[in-house]
Design a protein around this motif. Structure first.
Motif, PDB file in Angstrom:
ATOM      1  N   PRO A  41     -16.910 -72.805  97.589  1.00  0.00           N
ATOM      2  CA  PRO A  41     -17.193 -74.236  97.488  1.00  0.00           C
ATOM      3  C   PRO A  41     -16.088 -75.015  96.773  1.00  0.00           C
ATOM      4  N   TYR A  42     -16.015 -76.311  97.069  1.00  0.00           N
ATOM      5  CA  TYR A  42     -15.060 -77.191  96.403  1.00  0.00           C
ATOM      6  C   TYR A  42     -15.606 -77.736  95.086  1.00  0.00           C
ATOM      7  N   GLY A  43     -16.920 -77.772  94.966  1.00  0.00           N
ATOM      8  CA  GLY A  43     -17.564 -78.415  93.817  1.00  0.00           C
ATOM      9  C   GLY A  43     -17.040 -78.020  92.446  1.00  0.00           C
ATOM     10  N   PRO A  44     -16.843 -76.722  92.160  1.00  0.00           N
ATOM     11  CA  PRO A  44     -16.381 -76.331  90.818  1.00  0.00           C
ATOM     12  C   PRO A  44     -14.881 -76.528  90.599  1.00  0.00           C
ATOM     13  N   ARG A  45     -14.152 -76.913  91.635  1.00  0.00           N
ATOM     14  CA  ARG A  45     -12.698 -76.966  91.531  1.00  0.00           C
ATOM     15  C   ARG A  45     -12.220 -78.250  90.856  1.00  0.00           C
ATOM     16  N   SER A  46     -10.957 -78.226  90.419  1.00  0.00           N
ATOM     17  CA  SER A  46     -10.374 -79.403  89.766  1.00  0.00           C
ATOM     18  C   SER A  46     -10.082 -80.479  90.799  1.00  0.00           C
ATOM     19  N   ALA A  47      -9.904 -81.711  90.315  1.00  0.00           N
ATOM     20  CA  ALA A  47      -9.591 -82.825  91.210  1.00  0.00           C
ATOM     21  C   ALA A  47      -8.302 -82.558  91.985  1.00  0.00           C
ATOM     22  N   ASP A  48      -7.298 -81.975  91.315  1.00  0.00           N
ATOM     23  CA  ASP A  48      -6.025 -81.690  91.982  1.00  0.00           C
ATOM     24  C   ASP A  48      -6.198 -80.672  93.107  1.00  0.00           C
ATOM     25  N   GLU A  49      -6.984 -79.631  92.851  1.00  0.00           N
ATOM     26  CA  GLU A  49      -7.243 -78.628  93.897  1.00  0.00           C
ATOM     27  C   GLU A  49      -7.960 -79.265  95.083  1.00  0.00           C
ATOM     28  N   ILE A  50      -8.962 -80.077  94.802  1.00  0.00           N
ATOM     29  CA  ILE A  50      -9.732 -80.723  95.872  1.00  0.00           C
ATOM     30  C   ILE A  50      -8.810 -81.581  96.737  1.00  0.00           C
ATOM     31  N   ARG A  51      -7.933 -82.339  96.086  1.00  0.00           N
ATOM     32  CA  ARG A  51      -6.996 -83.194  96.839  1.00  0.00           C
ATOM     33  C   ARG A  51      -6.031 -82.344  97.671  1.00  0.00           C
ATOM     34  N   THR A  52      -5.497 -81.288  97.069  1.00  0.00           N
ATOM     35  CA  THR A  52      -4.556 -80.420  97.784  1.00  0.00           C
ATOM     36  C   THR A  52      -5.212 -79.790  99.001  1.00  0.00           C
ATOM     37  N   PHE A  53      -6.393 -79.218  98.816  1.00  0.00           N
ATOM     38  CA  PHE A  53      -7.087 -78.544  99.916  1.00  0.00           C
ATOM     39  C   PHE A  53      -7.461 -79.542 101.020  1.00  0.00           C
ATOM     40  N   ALA A 109     -14.974 -83.889  98.766  1.00  0.00           N
ATOM     41  CA  ALA A 109     -13.690 -84.389  99.259  1.00  0.00           C
ATOM     42  C   ALA A 109     -13.706 -85.903  99.400  1.00  0.00           C
ATOM     43  N   THR A 110     -14.830 -86.462  99.853  1.00  0.00           N
ATOM     44  CA  THR A 110     -14.955 -87.922  99.955  1.00  0.00           C
ATOM     45  C   THR A 110     -14.772 -88.563  98.590  1.00  0.00           C
ATOM     46  N   ALA A 111     -15.444 -87.997  97.579  1.00  0.00           N
ATOM     47  CA  ALA A 111     -15.413 -88.581  96.238  1.00  0.00           C
ATOM     48  C   ALA A 111     -13.999 -88.646  95.672  1.00  0.00           C
ATOM     49  N   TYR A 112     -13.176 -87.650  95.985  1.00  0.00           N
ATOM     50  CA  TYR A 112     -11.865 -87.553  95.347  1.00  0.00           C
ATOM     51  C   TYR A 112     -10.692 -88.007  96.217  1.00  0.00           C
ATOM     52  N   THR A 113     -10.897 -88.147  97.524  1.00  0.00           N
ATOM     53  CA  THR A 113      -9.732 -88.426  98.388  1.00  0.00           C
ATOM     54  C   THR A 113      -9.904 -89.579  99.362  1.00  0.00           C
ATOM     55  N   LEU A 114     -11.091 -90.142  99.504  1.00  0.00           N
ATOM     56  CA  LEU A 114     -11.321 -91.145 100.549  1.00  0.00           C
ATOM     57  C   LEU A 114     -10.338 -92.317 100.448  1.00  0.00           C
ATOM     58  N   GLY A 115     -10.236 -92.931  99.261  1.00  0.00           N
ATOM     59  CA  GLY A 115      -9.359 -94.084  99.099  1.00  0.00           C
ATOM     60  C   GLY A 115      -7.914 -93.758  99.415  1.00  0.00           C
ATOM     61  N   GLU A 116      -7.472 -92.607  98.948  1.00  0.00           N
ATOM     62  CA  GLU A 116      -6.096 -92.163  99.171  1.00  0.00           C
ATOM     63  C   GLU A 116      -5.817 -91.948 100.658  1.00  0.00           C
ATOM     64  N   GLU A 159     -20.998 -79.872  91.634  1.00  0.00           N
ATOM     65  CA  GLU A 159     -20.528 -80.307  90.307  1.00  0.00           C
ATOM     66  C   GLU A 159     -19.455 -81.389  90.446  1.00  0.00           C
ATOM     67  N   GLY A 160     -18.558 -81.214  91.427  1.00  0.00           N
ATOM     68  CA  GLY A 160     -17.481 -82.180  91.619  1.00  0.00           C
ATOM     69  C   GLY A 160     -17.984 -83.550  92.019  1.00  0.00           C
ATOM     70  N   THR A 161     -18.929 -83.579  92.958  1.00  0.00           N
ATOM     71  CA  THR A 161     -19.482 -84.859  93.416  1.00  0.00           C
ATOM     72  C   THR A 161     -20.224 -85.563  92.286  1.00  0.00           C
ATOM     73  N   ILE A 162     -21.056 -84.829  91.564  1.00  0.00           N
ATOM     74  CA  ILE A 162     -21.819 -85.439  90.469  1.00  0.00           C
ATOM     75  C   ILE A 162     -20.880 -85.881  89.348  1.00  0.00           C
ATOM     76  N   ARG A 163     -19.874 -85.063  89.049  1.00  0.00           N
ATOM     77  CA  ARG A 163     -18.906 -85.412  88.005  1.00  0.00           C
ATOM     78  C   ARG A 163     -18.138 -86.692  88.348  1.00  0.00           C
ATOM     79  N   SER A 164     -17.895 -86.923  89.631  1.00  0.00           N
ATOM     80  CA  SER A 164     -17.136 -88.104  90.057  1.00  0.00           C
ATOM     81  C   SER A 164     -17.910 -89.406  89.889  1.00  0.00           C
ATOM     82  N   ASN A 165     -19.238 -89.306  89.806  1.00  0.00           N
ATOM     83  CA  ASN A 165     -20.110 -90.481  89.675  1.00  0.00           C
ATOM     84  C   ASN A 165     -20.032 -91.396  90.908  1.00  0.00           C
ATOM     85  N   ALA A 166     -19.543 -90.863  92.016  1.00  0.00           N
ATOM     86  CA  ALA A 166     -19.285 -91.686  93.199  1.00  0.00           C
ATOM     87  C   ALA A 166     -20.559 -92.283  93.790  1.00  0.00           C
TER      88      ALA A 166
END
Length: 270
Positions: A40-52, A75-82, A117-124
């Motif tokens: 899963p992507y959820g436990p990964r860092s923001a940088d890893e999520i963006r890279t993947f 992935a939406t939470a961390y990369t959509l705008g970019e 964890e990643g989605t909830i942490r992002s507060n998106a």
């Protein structure tokens, strides 16, 4: 425009979005890539999520896609705008469509959100909900045990019931919510178990239908709809085990998918 729509996800969960896209847009060819190897992507860092995510996107861009659907909440939470800023094609994620569906559903403005964890942490989701309706009260909860369970094909039975019950316990204590967003595209595959645990008084929201509707609207607005009847096959790619992927597609589509291949998308580190 007779080009395919690209769909990406961290694993197999995005196939719930693909299923809905097929239903609502039968003339459109879809190319799906699930990064099951690194799910899963959820436990990964923001940088890893963006890279993947960019590695998945770069692969699909070689397929000459006309639009990108990010069928992964993390992935939406961390990369959509970019991605929307840097790509020349339309890009849609699953968070805003899910938030809109929840606001339509709720009667008392109390909305629960479950996700990685990643989605909830992002507060998106909370931000998306409160941007549309400022008085919404949200109850976010990370459920990290759900995605690995779905990827193993455990969608029902005692283990699934026990895992879901334990994970959702914090939401069931003194909670007024009448609507619960399934904030991960894997979670609709556990919908029956989640509904049983959370109670029939809570409406479950999956972003799949809303995301397909938004995709259709964006294609029409940009004059990208395929209006020609033609023969085509959808294409499916996974970075992991084909057998595990195939067994889950049978549950989602009631048949195994054709054109399934394993690919490597990791960039070489020089």
């Amino acid at each position: 425009m007779n080009k395919p729509i690209g769909v990406i996800d961290s694993g197999v969960g995005g196939l719930t979005v693909v299923h809905e896209l097929m239903r609502q847009l039968p003339k459109e060819q879809l190319i799906y890539l699930g990064d099951t190897l690194r799910c899963p992507y959820g436990p990964r860092s923001a940088d890893e999520i963006r890279t993947f995510t960019w590695e998945m996107v770069d692969f699909l861009l070689t397929k000459n896609i006309k639009m990108l659907v990010i069928a992964c909440n993390t992935a939406t939470a961390y990369t959509l705008g970019e991605l929307q800023e840097k790509l020349s094609i339309p890009v849609v994620g699953v968070i805003l469509p899910g938030a809109r569906a929840a606001i339509k559903s709720t009667k008392n403005n109390h909305v629960g959100i479950i996700g990685t964890e990643g989605t909830i942490r992002s507060n998106a989701y909370t931000q998306a909900l409160q941007t549309i309706k400022s008085d919404i009260v949200t109850y976010p909860l990370a459920c990290p045990t759900f995605v690995p369970m779905v990827e193993k094909g455990i969608l029902s039975g005692q283990l699934a019931e026990r895992t879901v019950e334990e994970a959702l316990l914090p939401l069931k204590i003194n909670n007024e919510m009448d609507t619960l967003i399934l904030g991960c595209t894997h979670y609709p595959l556990l919908k029956d178990v989640i509904q049983e645990s959370i109670g029939s008084h809570v409406t479950l929201i999956s972003s799949s239908e809303e995301t397909a509707r938004e995709t259709s609207a964006i294609l029409e607005m940009n004059q990208l709809l395929n209006d020609v009847e033609e023969q085509f096959s959808h294409q499916f790619y996974t970075t992991g085990d084909v057998e595990a992927f195939t067994s889950l597609t049978k549950r989602i589509f009631d048949s195994s998918v054709d054109n399934l291949k394993t690919v490597s998308i990791e960039k070489a580190i020089i």
